[in-house]
Design an enzyme around this catalytic site. Structure first.
Site, PDB file in Angstrom:
ATOM      1  CE  LYS A 130     -61.442  17.010  45.986  1.00 29.20           C
ATOM      2  NZ  LYS A 130     -62.576  17.892  46.265  1.00 29.20           N
TER       3      LYS A 130
ATOM      4  NE  ARG B  56     -69.817  18.758  46.228  1.00 31.54           N
ATOM      5  CZ  ARG B  56     -68.543  18.977  45.923  1.00 31.54           C
ATOM      6  NH1 ARG B  56     -68.099  18.746  44.704  1.00 31.54           N
ATOM      7  NH2 ARG B  56     -67.694  19.459  46.818  1.00 31.54           N
TER       8      ARG B  56
ATOM      9  CE1 TYR C  78     -57.835  -1.466  16.439  1.00 35.50           C
ATOM     10  CE2 TYR C  78     -57.222   0.005  18.229  1.00 35.50           C
ATOM     11  CZ  TYR C  78     -57.302  -1.261  17.696  1.00 35.50           C
ATOM     12  OH  TYR C  78     -56.847  -2.329  18.425  1.00 35.50           O
TER      13      TYR C  78
ATOM     14  CG  MET D 183     -56.463  -0.300  26.400  1.00 36.52           C
ATOM     15  SD  MET D 183     -57.022  -1.970  26.726  1.00 36.52           S
ATOM     16  CE  MET D 183     -58.738  -1.864  26.306  1.00 36.52           C
TER      17      MET D 183
HETATM   18  C1  LIG Z   1     -62.265  19.210  46.220  1.00 33.14           C
HETATM   19  C2  LIG Z   1     -62.695  20.146  47.260  1.00 33.14           C
HETATM   20  C3  LIG Z   1     -61.917  21.269  47.600  1.00 33.14           C
HETATM   21  C4  LIG Z   1     -60.708  21.696  46.806  1.00 33.14           C
HETATM   22  O1  LIG Z   1     -61.138  22.268  45.595  1.00 33.14           O
HETATM   23  P1  LIG Z   1     -60.092  22.952  44.597  1.00 33.14           P
HETATM   24  O2  LIG Z   1     -60.934  23.544  43.545  1.00 33.14           O
HETATM   25  O3  LIG Z   1     -59.229  21.856  44.082  1.00 33.14           O
HETATM   26  O4  LIG Z   1     -59.342  23.936  45.408  1.00 33.14           O
HETATM   27  C5  LIG Z   1     -62.310  22.032  48.690  1.00 33.14           C
HETATM   28  N1  LIG Z   1     -63.419  21.724  49.385  1.00 33.14           N
HETATM   29  C6  LIG Z   1     -64.215  20.672  49.072  1.00 33.14           C
HETATM   30  C7  LIG Z   1     -65.418  20.397  49.888  1.00 33.14           C
HETATM   31  C8  LIG Z   1     -63.884  19.863  47.988  1.00 33.14           C
HETATM   32  O5  LIG Z   1     -64.686  18.833  47.672  1.00 33.14           O
END
Ligand SMILES: *Cc1c(COP(=O)(O)O)cnc(C)c1O
Length: 385
Positions: free
Chosen positions: A35, A134, A273, A322
């Site tokens: 991701k 969540r 800056y 930037m």
């Molecule tokens: C991002 C995520 C992981 C991995 O988490 P890490 O802390 O990077 O190991 C595992 N399960 C879910 C549902 C996640 O969103």
């Protein structure tokens, strides 16, 4: 290629995955999250490398990220870790992206989409919220949602998951909280089985749990940050060595840039800056072609970050702009225009700190330091087979 770039060591990535595999029993599957562009490392290349290592599942957070993998020809199962909006459901299903579901609305949306798109047995994973706050259903509702999936026309429950909130913290409260979450998860799974239903692949272990809590591995682990080479909070390499289960992870990314100018500044001159820094004595200032537009964020300006040039460290001065920032070379540094400056990464590339060190200095976590690098920073993949 631009001199400001992120070098991605695919061989280190694979080595990390193989070492992590050593922590799981035979038959335990592995899901590698790619991701957010593989935590900034490049999703397609990391996904390919993970599949080459025999990883069973990949995971993304958005349908678009999943589609990117499919368009690159990646066939491995892809889990969708976050909820998509209803308009994206067809796109998810037509690209065979496996969602987490936990309520009536999503079960129906995916069931209907699978029907429309001619998918007869479309896999979904039931998400149970055992304390992360969540996504997921309440543990006591798990069996009900499982029945709903079982009663749908086109879906089947391929797996059941939960996510830990504190598995990377080793203080007693956090340890107890993880135990409570795991126990709630097992109870939810039992309740599904008592209904005569199959929970499928049960999974909950993130990075910290994968390395520290083998009892939570169940059918699959989901290690993220450790495959990219960083410690999972308190479950660091020192802690694991102390426990008698050592692992050496290598940071996969090195962020480099170059010196575009070196000029002598007189005592009292200011840099950048807002004139937040003034030279106390005559000094040489190097300009680096990296700034917050690249993800070297402005908040790092006053943190006392140093960058490595020719094996020595020099502090960032003034505000990060930037597109550029300035470092103080002192006198007689020998640093020349077009020398390489290494912001963070692997020692082999000349880095003297990792993204985790920068995170510690700036009150964030390694995840964020690598993930915020922008598209303007080309990823150069090395160590490919
Ligand atoms: C991002 C995520 C992981 C991995 O988490 P890490 O802390 O990077 O190991 C595992 N399960 C879910 C549902 C996640 O969103």
């Amino acid at each position: 290629m631009r001199a400001t770039k992120a070098i991605i060591h695919i061989d280190y990535f694979k080595e990390n995955i193989r070492k992590i595999r050593g922590f799981t029993a035979n038959g335990v599957k592995m899901c590698v999250p790619v991701k957010a562009d593989a935590y900034g490392h490049g999703a397609v290349e990391c996904a390919r490398a993970a599949v080459e290592c025999g990883v069973d599942y990949l995971a993304v957070a958005t349908v678009g990220e999943g589609v990117e993998l499919r368009n690159a020809g990646i066939k491995a199962p892809v889990l969708l870790f976050s909820l998509c909006s209803p308009e994206e459901v067809d796109d998810a299903v037509s690209h065979d992206i496996t969602p987490f579901v936990f309520d009536c609305e999503y079960v129906s949306l995916f069931d209907e989409a699978a029907g429309r798109l001619g998918k007869e047995r479309y896999p979904v994973h039931l998400a149970v919220d055992t304390g992360m706050g969540r996504i997921g259903c309440r543990p006591e509702d798990a069996a009900g949602i499982a029945s709903m999936i079982a009663g749908s026309r086109n879906l089947f429950q391929e797996g059941t998951m939960t996510h830990f909130a504190t598995s990377d913290c080793k203080d007693p409260d956090s340890v107890a909280y993880t135990e409570k979450q795991f126990s709630l998860f097992r109870k939810a799974i039992d309740s599904i089985r008592r209904e005569g239903l199959e929970p499928g692949i049960c999974h909950c272990a993130n990075s910290a749990a994968t390395l520290d809590l083998p009892e939570t591995h169940m059918d699959m682990v989901r290690p993220g940050i450790i495959v990219y080479g960083y410690d999972a909070g308190d479950v660091d390499m020192k802690y694991l060595a102390g426990k008698g289960t050592p692992i050496e992870l290598k940071p996969v990314m090195t962020l480099v840039t170059e010196v575009s100018a070196v000029r002598r500044f007189k005592a009292g001159s200011s840099v950048g800056y807002g004139r937040t820094w003034k030279a106390e004595a005559d000094t040489d200032i190097a300009v680096l072609t990296i700034g917050y537009g690249d993800g070297f964020v402005r908040r790092f300006s006053q943190a006392g970050i140093k960058v490595a040039i020719n094996g020595k460290e020099y502090p960032v001065r003034g505000r990060i702009c930037m597109d550029q920032c300035m470092v103080d070379l002192g006198l007689d540094s020998g640093v020349k225009r077009w020398d390489r400056a290494v912001i963070f990464g692997s020692r082999e590339d000349g880095a003297l700190q990792t993204a985790a060190d920068i995170a510690d200095m700036t009150g964030t976590i390694s995840y964020e330091v690598t993930t915020v690098l922008t598209r303007r920073v080309p990823r150069e993949f090395v160590g490919l087979e």
